[in-house]
Design a protein around this motif. Structure first.
Motif, PDB file in Angstrom:
ATOM      1  N   ILE A  43       0.862  -1.164  -0.222  1.00  0.00           N
ATOM      2  CA  ILE A  43       0.023  -0.019   0.011  1.00  0.00           C
ATOM      3  C   ILE A  43       0.897   1.151  -0.031  1.00  0.00           C
ATOM      4  O   ILE A  43       0.724   2.328  -0.916  1.00  0.00           O
ATOM      5  N   VAL A  44       1.877   1.464   0.731  1.00  0.00           N
ATOM      6  CA  VAL A  44       2.666   2.259   0.776  1.00  0.00           C
ATOM      7  C   VAL A  44       3.567   2.705  -0.291  1.00  0.00           C
ATOM      8  O   VAL A  44       3.659   3.676  -0.825  1.00  0.00           O
ATOM      9  N   PHE A  46       2.891   1.602  -3.536  1.00  0.00           N
ATOM     10  CA  PHE A  46       1.749   1.955  -4.576  1.00  0.00           C
ATOM     11  C   PHE A  46       1.349   3.340  -4.323  1.00  0.00           C
ATOM     12  O   PHE A  46       1.197   4.075  -5.388  1.00  0.00           O
ATOM     13  N   PHE A  47       1.137   3.827  -3.117  1.00  0.00           N
ATOM     14  CA  PHE A  47       0.735   5.367  -2.914  1.00  0.00           C
ATOM     15  C   PHE A  47       1.684   6.191  -3.362  1.00  0.00           C
ATOM     16  O   PHE A  47       1.433   7.176  -4.007  1.00  0.00           O
ATOM     17  N   LEU A  48       3.162   5.900  -2.940  1.00  0.00           N
ATOM     18  CA  LEU A  48       4.277   6.896  -3.399  1.00  0.00           C
ATOM     19  C   LEU A  48       4.544   6.842  -4.926  1.00  0.00           C
ATOM     20  O   LEU A  48       4.603   7.762  -5.424  1.00  0.00           O
ATOM     21  N   LEU A  49       4.196   5.703  -5.528  1.00  0.00           N
ATOM     22  CA  LEU A  49       4.322   5.614  -7.126  1.00  0.00           C
ATOM     23  C   LEU A  49       3.275   6.477  -7.677  1.00  0.00           C
ATOM     24  O   LEU A  49       3.292   7.182  -8.425  1.00  0.00           O
ATOM     25  N   TYR A  50       2.044   6.354  -7.104  1.00  0.00           N
ATOM     26  CA  TYR A  50       0.748   7.008  -7.614  1.00  0.00           C
ATOM     27  C   TYR A  50       1.042   8.733  -7.249  1.00  0.00           C
ATOM     28  O   TYR A  50       0.838   9.287  -8.320  1.00  0.00           O
ATOM     29  N   ALA A  51       1.550   8.989  -6.263  1.00  0.00           N
ATOM     30  CA  ALA A  51       1.484  10.480  -5.920  1.00  0.00           C
ATOM     31  C   ALA A  51       2.804  11.198  -6.507  1.00  0.00           C
ATOM     32  O   ALA A  51       2.746  12.490  -6.711  1.00  0.00           O
TER      33      ALA A  51
END
Length: 299
Positions: A43-44, A46-51
């Protein structure tokens, strides 16, 4: 472009981007083993990649650092990866839907569905990694395609003309100056009569390119009749007037819905990018309008 129009445009882009990320995230998360620590790490990350990409693009307006540059690199790679992951997940979901009605999957796939999903996730990740790696090396070593085009000579005194045309250089954070130098050598080695750039010389706001003097090697381009270019959509995204001024400062003649007669032997017609209709609220000229202004006995 008006602030309201820009807000609507960015809202649509972010909505589509977020939806694609969520779709890929959900399918990948469902394929993970039932391990709390692993899922939390996923989750962490993936969120960093997304943002990363849009956060870095926002922050670079205020500051310039290696961290911001790194985030732009990560975000740019993720944009490409997301496209392939999305296509893979979509294809798998279509196959699952077909299997629901026609039972096309062999028994060894459906016998242990959890293990099948995990293997699919691993294979998909490796596949995307390989695709991006191949794409990266293709980017490092651009190919040259040679075309022989015969056109009616009419009144032109030229028997032949050697044109080098390049497109989508995308000068910006993810382009190193050494690559620009290599491109210039590649073009000059062809000993062209004229050099044309078919849009997207710049990738983003030209301020970064100006600060780093990234486009300076393009001043070393050499040809008999000069260097010409047209706008692409990225010139408009970065601010077309600033982009145009920077391109012209490199010794490149920018044709914006205009015509130029070269050596009294042939015409160049340069159209504005279609983005002009949206970003600057000015309709680009119709192609037929140009032919009212030229001597049709010349190419």
């Amino acid at each position: 472009m008006k602030s309201s129009d820009l807000f609507i445009f960015l809202s649509i882009v972010l909505t589509i981007y977020t939806a694609a990320n969520y779709y890929v995230f959900r399918r990948a998360y469902q394929a993970l083993p039932d391990n709390f620590t692993l899922k939390l790490v996923f989750i962490v990350i993936f969120f960093l990649l997304y943002a990363s990409y849009f956060t870095a693009r926002f922050l670079e307006k205020a500051t310039d650092s290696s961290i911001i540059t790194g985030l732009i690199w990560i975000g740019s790679i993720w944009l490409a990866a997301l496209l392939y992951f999305f296509l893979i997940v979509l294809m798998l979901d279509v196959l699952r839907l077909i299997n629901h009605y026609f039972h096309i999957f062999p028994a060894f796939l459906t016998f242990n569905w959890e293990k099948t999903k995990q293997i699919t996730l691993i294979v998909s990740t490796i596949s995307v990694f390989l695709i991006l790696t191949i794409g990266y090396f293709n980017n490092l070593y651009p190919s040259i395609k040679k075309l022989n085009i015969t056109i009616p000579k009419k009144s032109s005194q030229l028997n032949k003309l050697k044109i080098v045309l390049a497109s989508d250089i995308h000068l910006g954070t993810t382009i190193q100056k050494q690559k620009v130098i290599k491109l210039v050598k590649l073009i000059n080695n062809e000993k062209p009569d004229i050099v044309l750039f078919a849009g997207d010389i710049l990738d983003e706001d030209p301020q970064y390119v100006i600060r780093t003097n990234l486009g300076n090697p393009l001043k070393q381009l050499s040809s008999k009749y000069g260097i010409y270019a047209i706008t692409g959509n990225h010139e408009y995204i970065g601010g077309v007037n600033n982009s145009a001024n920077y391109i012209k400062s490199l010794g490149i003649n920018l044709l914006r819905d205009s015509i130029t007669l070269i050596d009294n032997n042939f015409y160049l017609i340069g159209r504005e990018d279609l983005s002009a209709n949206r970003w600057s609220k000015t309709k680009r000229k119709d192609l037929s309008d140009f032919f009212l202004e030229i001597n049709k006995n010349l190419p």
